[in-house]
Design a protein around this motif. Structure first.
Motif, PDB file in Angstrom:
ATOM      1  N   ARG A  42       0.822  -1.210   0.000  1.00 33.50           N
ATOM      2  CA  ARG A  42       0.000   0.000   0.000  1.00 33.50           C
ATOM      3  C   ARG A  42       0.857   1.262   0.000  1.00 33.50           C
ATOM      4  NH1 ARG A  42      -5.234  -1.042   3.964  1.00 33.50           N
ATOM      5  NH2 ARG A  42      -6.121  -2.773   2.778  1.00 33.50           N
ATOM      6  N   GLN A  68      -5.138   6.613  -5.296  1.00 36.41           N
ATOM      7  CA  GLN A  68      -5.409   5.185  -5.150  1.00 36.41           C
ATOM      8  C   GLN A  68      -6.674   5.055  -4.310  1.00 36.41           C
ATOM      9  OE1 GLN A  68      -1.941   3.406  -3.278  1.00 36.41           O
ATOM     10  NE2 GLN A  68      -0.712   5.066  -4.090  1.00 36.41           N
ATOM     11  N   LEU A  94      -3.789   7.673  -1.038  1.00 31.27           N
ATOM     12  CA  LEU A  94      -4.729   6.565  -0.873  1.00 31.27           C
ATOM     13  C   LEU A  94      -6.023   7.055  -0.236  1.00 31.27           C
ATOM     14  CD1 LEU A  94      -5.389   3.532  -0.963  1.00 31.27           C
ATOM     15  CD2 LEU A  94      -4.263   3.317   1.265  1.00 31.27           C
TER      16      LEU A  94
END
Length: 294
Positions: free
Chosen positions: A25, A122, A93
């Motif tokens: 991640r 993301q 993210l």
């Protein structure tokens, strides 16, 4: 000053449950992630995670540090946003949660368009028909079809969410359709396992009616499919069943003395601090989509 990269890794470990997933991640190599974690543990003089061959879990000290790590990450993001200005593009993210039905029907298609328009973002979309603790799970945004129950969360109402009673033509032909609210007691009503009451407005008062049937489920999608299969009457959001009504797969059941209580589509944030651009722009895109659908 603690290393922000190491704190970000700790937050990701708490969410992902493994060092490898947390590293992916953050776009780190497993070795770099392991060194970051080890460096933070050396600096603090405590072990922050229990390591096994398959997973990582936070120690008591790691769990105690986690909320402070999240706060520091929020403050860092807010500081960057204030420097970049309100016109800064979305990046990083974005973690979003919503129900399976809303995610499938509305949010997943919107997310694809949003990511194409914002290539630096993301998205981690978490679908659940339960209510996720967005603070504990590190979620940036929850879309809920209801009024938020937690007063500590920040909510913005994006659009009304009218609900309708629906049944398959086969059910109506077999059992008939209720004409007034009291008739529901004689029908098979398809309900969520944890909700045996439906709310209606009749005149100036709100009425909660106990309903029952042979089928219950913990998923709105399952209720929807059971309704289409002719098992009974369901109370569902119009955004969900609109296409089925237009196609004739379901029929709307109208009562003479009451209408289903409408809900709202809410964007719920975990904090009152500055909302990052990725969240703000996503919510604006969703609000525009909902307005067009309405």
């Amino acid at each position: 000053m603690l290393d922000l990269s190491a704190l970000a890794l700790l937050v990701e470990i708490a969410t992902a449950g493994s060092l490898a997933a947390a590293a992916r991640r953050l776009r780190l190599s497993p070795m770099a992630a392991s060194r970051l974690l080890a460096g933070l543990e050396r600096e603090l003089g405590v072990r922050l995670a229990h390591r096994t061959t398959r997973a990582l879990s936070l120690t008591e000290e790691g769990a105690a540090l986690l909320p402070h790590a999240r706060t520091m990450m929020e403050e860092h993001a807010a500081a960057l946003a204030s420097v970049r200005g309100s016109d800064a593009g979305a990046h990083g993210l974005l973690r979003v949660t919503t129900s399976f039905a809303f995610g499938r029907r509305v949010l997943a298609p919107l997310t694809a368009q949003f990511m194409l328009a914002n290539p630096k973002v993301q998205v981690d979309l978490q679908l659940t028909d339960g209510v996720m603790d967005i603070v504990a799970e590190g979620i940036d945004l929850a879309i809920r079809i209801a009024a938020p129950a937690d007063s500590g969360l920040v909510g913005r109402r994006l659009q009304d969410s009218p609900r309708v009673l629906v049944a398959a033509p086969a059910y109506v032909e077999r059992r008939g359709a209720p004409e007034v609210l009291a008739d529901l007691r004689d029908h098979d009503c398809l309900t969520m396992s944890s909700a045996a009451h439906w709310s209606f407005s009749g005149g100036r008062e709100m009425r909660r009616v106990r309903v029952a049937g042979r089928f219950t489920a913990n998923s709105i999608d399952a209720i929807h499919e059971a309704c289409r299969g002719g098992l009974g009457i369901a109370l569902l959001s119009l955004w969900n069943v609109g296409p089925d009504l237009e196609a004739g797969l379901l029929r709307q059941v109208r009562l003479a003395d009451a209408v289903p209580e409408p809900l709202g589509i809410w964007a719920v944030y975990p904090t009152r601090r500055m909302v990052p651009a990725k969240v703000r722009l996503f919510v604006e895109a969703l609000a525009a989509r909902l307005k067009a659908m309405a």
